[in-house]
Write a protein that holds these residues in place. Structure first.
Motif, mmCIF file in Angstrom:
data_model
loop_
_atom_site.group_PDB
_atom_site.id
_atom_site.type_symbol
_atom_site.label_atom_id
_atom_site.label_comp_id
_atom_site.label_asym_id
_atom_site.label_seq_id
_atom_site.Cartn_x
_atom_site.Cartn_y
_atom_site.Cartn_z
ATOM 1 N N GLY A 145 0.790 -1.230 0.000
ATOM 2 C CA GLY A 145 0.000 0.000 0.000
ATOM 3 C C GLY A 145 0.813 1.266 0.000
ATOM 4 N N ASN A 146 2.088 1.195 0.384
ATOM 5 C CA ASN A 146 2.925 2.383 0.365
ATOM 6 C C ASN A 146 3.516 2.607 -1.024
ATOM 7 O OD1 ASN A 146 2.529 2.954 3.060
ATOM 8 N ND2 ASN A 146 4.342 1.837 3.757
ATOM 9 N N ALA A 147 3.642 3.870 -1.403
ATOM 10 C CA ALA A 147 4.194 4.231 -2.707
ATOM 11 C C ALA A 147 5.065 5.467 -2.549
ATOM 12 C CB ALA A 147 3.075 4.477 -3.712
ATOM 13 N N SER A 148 5.846 5.754 -3.573
ATOM 14 C CA SER A 148 6.779 6.888 -3.487
ATOM 15 C C SER A 148 6.057 8.221 -3.335
ATOM 16 C CB SER A 148 7.679 6.918 -4.718
ATOM 17 O OG SER A 148 6.929 7.079 -5.897
ATOM 18 N N VAL A 149 4.772 8.274 -3.762
ATOM 19 C CA VAL A 149 4.018 9.528 -3.600
ATOM 20 C C VAL A 149 3.693 9.798 -2.142
ATOM 21 C CG1 VAL A 149 3.010 9.463 -5.914
ATOM 22 C CG2 VAL A 149 1.829 8.329 -4.029
ATOM 23 N N ASP A 150 3.864 8.795 -1.261
ATOM 24 C CA ASP A 150 3.603 8.956 0.170
ATOM 25 C C ASP A 150 4.820 9.499 0.926
ATOM 26 O OD1 ASP A 150 1.014 7.819 -0.103
ATOM 27 O OD2 ASP A 150 1.935 5.818 -0.124
ATOM 28 N N VAL A 151 5.916 9.740 0.207
ATOM 29 C CA VAL A 151 7.168 10.156 0.844
ATOM 30 C C VAL A 151 7.303 11.674 0.810
ATOM 31 C CG1 VAL A 151 9.691 10.032 0.727
ATOM 32 C CG2 VAL A 151 8.313 7.991 0.255
ATOM 33 N N LEU A 152 7.774 12.224 1.920
ATOM 34 C CA LEU A 152 8.123 13.639 1.977
ATOM 35 C C LEU A 152 9.567 13.772 1.486
ATOM 36 C CD1 LEU A 152 7.273 16.516 2.871
ATOM 37 C CD2 LEU A 152 8.258 15.984 5.121
ATOM 38 N N TRP A 153 9.723 13.994 0.188
ATOM 39 C CA TRP A 153 11.051 14.043 -0.417
ATOM 40 C C TRP A 153 11.753 15.362 -0.078
ATOM 41 C CZ3 TRP A 153 12.651 9.510 -1.963
ATOM 42 C CH2 TRP A 153 11.741 8.588 -2.460
ATOM 43 N N PRO A 154 13.064 15.360 0.060
ATOM 44 C CA PRO A 154 13.772 16.565 0.516
ATOM 45 C C PRO A 154 13.880 17.675 -0.514
ATOM 46 C CG PRO A 154 15.330 14.808 0.039
ATOM 47 C CD PRO A 154 13.962 14.200 -0.072
ATOM 48 N N GLY A 155 13.871 17.361 -1.811
ATOM 49 C CA GLY A 155 14.062 18.408 -2.816
ATOM 50 C C GLY A 155 15.525 18.790 -2.959
ATOM 51 N N VAL A 156 15.822 19.612 -3.955
ATOM 52 C CA VAL A 156 17.209 19.998 -4.205
ATOM 53 C C VAL A 156 17.661 21.007 -3.143
ATOM 54 C CG1 VAL A 156 17.016 19.595 -6.690
ATOM 55 C CG2 VAL A 156 16.574 21.874 -5.778
ATOM 56 N N LYS A 157 18.958 21.160 -3.028
ATOM 57 C CA LYS A 157 19.547 22.092 -2.071
ATOM 58 C C LYS A 157 19.124 23.514 -2.417
ATOM 59 C CE LYS A 157 24.079 22.655 0.094
ATOM 60 N NZ LYS A 157 23.872 21.546 1.047
ATOM 61 N N SER A 158 18.830 24.324 -1.406
ATOM 62 C CA SER A 158 18.430 25.699 -1.674
ATOM 63 C C SER A 158 19.585 26.469 -2.308
ATOM 64 C CB SER A 158 17.994 26.396 -0.386
ATOM 65 O OG SER A 158 19.106 26.667 0.450
ATOM 66 N N VAL A 159 19.244 27.400 -3.186
ATOM 67 C CA VAL A 159 20.269 28.202 -3.859
ATOM 68 C C VAL A 159 21.059 29.008 -2.825
ATOM 69 C CG1 VAL A 159 20.678 30.070 -5.508
ATOM 70 C CG2 VAL A 159 18.957 28.320 -6.003
ATOM 71 N N ARG A 160 20.368 29.519 -1.817
ATOM 72 C CA ARG A 160 21.048 30.318 -0.786
ATOM 73 C C ARG A 160 22.130 29.507 -0.092
ATOM 74 N NH1 ARG A 160 18.214 33.146 4.550
ATOM 75 N NH2 ARG A 160 20.153 33.841 5.520
ATOM 76 N N ARG A 161 21.794 28.285 0.322
ATOM 77 C CA ARG A 161 22.785 27.452 1.007
ATOM 78 C C ARG A 161 23.903 27.049 0.041
ATOM 79 N NH1 ARG A 161 26.293 26.706 4.537
ATOM 80 N NH2 ARG A 161 26.953 24.555 4.763
ATOM 81 N N ALA A 162 23.558 26.808 -1.226
ATOM 82 C CA ALA A 162 24.576 26.451 -2.215
ATOM 83 C C ALA A 162 25.591 27.573 -2.389
ATOM 84 C CB ALA A 162 23.912 26.126 -3.554
ATOM 85 N N VAL A 163 25.107 28.806 -2.435
ATOM 86 C CA VAL A 163 25.999 29.958 -2.579
ATOM 87 C C VAL A 163 26.885 30.099 -1.341
ATOM 88 C CG1 VAL A 163 26.083 32.475 -2.742
ATOM 89 C CG2 VAL A 163 24.487 31.192 -4.179
ATOM 90 N N GLU A 164 26.282 29.953 -0.141
ATOM 91 C CA GLU A 164 27.046 30.050 1.108
ATOM 92 C C GLU A 164 28.153 29.002 1.153
ATOM 93 O OE1 GLU A 164 24.302 29.523 4.260
ATOM 94 O OE2 GLU A 164 23.677 31.626 4.328
ATOM 95 N N LYS A 165 27.788 27.763 0.849
ATOM 96 C CA LYS A 165 28.748 26.665 0.946
ATOM 97 C C LYS A 165 29.868 26.816 -0.072
ATOM 98 C CE LYS A 165 28.870 21.627 1.389
ATOM 99 N NZ LYS A 165 28.045 20.396 1.385
ATOM 100 N N THR A 166 29.507 27.242 -1.289
ATOM 101 C CA THR A 166 30.514 27.422 -2.333
ATOM 102 C C THR A 166 31.504 28.518 -1.954
ATOM 103 O OG1 THR A 166 28.904 26.753 -4.017
ATOM 104 C CG2 THR A 166 30.872 27.893 -4.783
ATOM 105 N N ALA A 167 30.995 29.605 -1.398
ATOM 106 C CA ALA A 167 31.863 30.728 -1.045
ATOM 107 C C ALA A 167 32.739 30.415 0.162
ATOM 108 C CB ALA A 167 31.015 31.963 -0.774
ATOM 109 N N ARG A 168 32.182 29.770 1.188
ATOM 110 C CA ARG A 168 32.898 29.600 2.445
ATOM 111 C C ARG A 168 33.792 28.369 2.474
ATOM 112 N NH1 ARG A 168 27.732 31.446 6.100
ATOM 113 N NH2 ARG A 168 28.138 33.677 5.967
ATOM 114 N N ARG A 169 33.432 27.359 1.692
ATOM 115 C CA ARG A 169 34.230 26.131 1.736
ATOM 116 C C ARG A 169 35.052 25.903 0.481
ATOM 117 N NH1 ARG A 169 32.082 19.998 3.161
ATOM 118 N NH2 ARG A 169 34.142 19.034 3.190
#
Length: 281
Positions: A145-169
């Motif tokens: 009865g369970n299917a992938s539509v029942d999952v709370l998927w995380p989605g792609v990384k936010s652009v804001r965090r991507a910019v922060e991580k790229t700049a700082r690391r």
């Protein structure tokens, strides 16, 4: 008497030295503050980890040896050091644009979800429930009865965090950003995690680029505020991804235990992000 120019030079040097000292002290105090913020989260995770070491130390060592074998088999280590992957274009040159990464991520996100769901069904994996998104509410992939539509998927990384991580690391080099497309599978037992790890590595559509084992008993958890998982960087290499120009895009898969996942929270993650930003990683 000293020449005026020499005296001025010495004064400038003294001021520069004082300024560097002020920055070092400030940086130290900021890092201490961030570590204090994450101390309760780290204590919670460390207590869980110490219990695991006491009860499941042998299986954790077995997991470490399995990962060493998989790394050696795939040439993921060079002289004992794990090789850091980079995002590459189809011609083999490093990606230089976030737009490029997010265009690829928009194509791969749904394909990765399907793969992750299938791996979870085979290996007793669990996922966050979209129908009951409270912390610690999971659905089992192989339950009827369970299917992938029942999952709370995380989605792609936010652009804001991507910019922060790229700049700082990564000093603005986006080719080292390998977690724009990401997902996770949770398990109740370490043994199921091991089976999933083997399943992913044996998948003919998958190229494993790196395995980071925070479940190694020898690994300290200071930099992760106590959080532990097994993290894989992979590429989905099929005729379709080749045709779409995204077969070189590196994704991230986190394998973690439910006893760890149940204690993850939005607030705790934000404190962890603050710690990473302060530490420059």
């Amino acid at each position: 008497a000293q020449p005026p120019a020499r005296g001025i030079a010495q004064m400038v040097g003294l001021l520069q030295g004082c300024w560097v000292l002020v920055l070092l002290v400030f940086n130290y105090r900021v890092k201490r503050h961030c570590m204090e913020l994450t101390r309760p989260d780290k204590k919670l995770y460390d207590d869980i980890w110490e219990d695991m070491i006491a009860k499941e130390g042998e299986i954790l060592v077995s997991l470490r040896e399995q990962i060493w074998y998989l790394e050696a088999k795939r040439g993921l280590r060079s002289k004992g050091v794990v090789i850091g992957p980079r995002q590459l274009k189809m011609d083999g040159s490093p990606v230089s644009s976030l737009d490029h990464l997010y265009a690829q991520a928009s194509v791969l996100e749904w394909l990765l979800r399907d793969k992750v769901w299938q791996w979870g069904k085979i290996t007793h994996g669990l996922f966050n429930s979209v129908n009951n998104p409270r912390q610690g509410c999971f659905i089992r992939a192989n339950d009827p009865g369970n299917a992938s539509v029942d999952v709370l998927w995380p989605g792609v990384k936010s652009v804001r965090r991507a910019v922060e991580k790229t700049a700082r690391r990564y000093r603005d080099d986006v080719s080292y950003l390998v977690d724009v497309t990401r997902n996770s599978i949770m398990f109740e037992r370490v043994q199921d995690m091991q089976v999933c790890l083997e399943t992913i590595c044996n998948d003919k559509d998958i190229v494993v680029e790196r395995i980071k084992n925070r479940m190694d008993p020898a690994v300290r958890s200071d930099d992760s505020a106590g959080y532990r998982d097994v993290c894989l960087n992979i590429r989905l290499h099929t005729e379709w991804t080749e045709h779409m120009g995204c077969s070189q895009h590196i994704c991230e898969i986190q394998l973690l235990l439910t006893r760890i996942a149940k204690n993850k929270s939005h607030e705790g993650h934000q404190r962890y992000v603050q710690l990473r930003n302060c530490m420059g990683f």
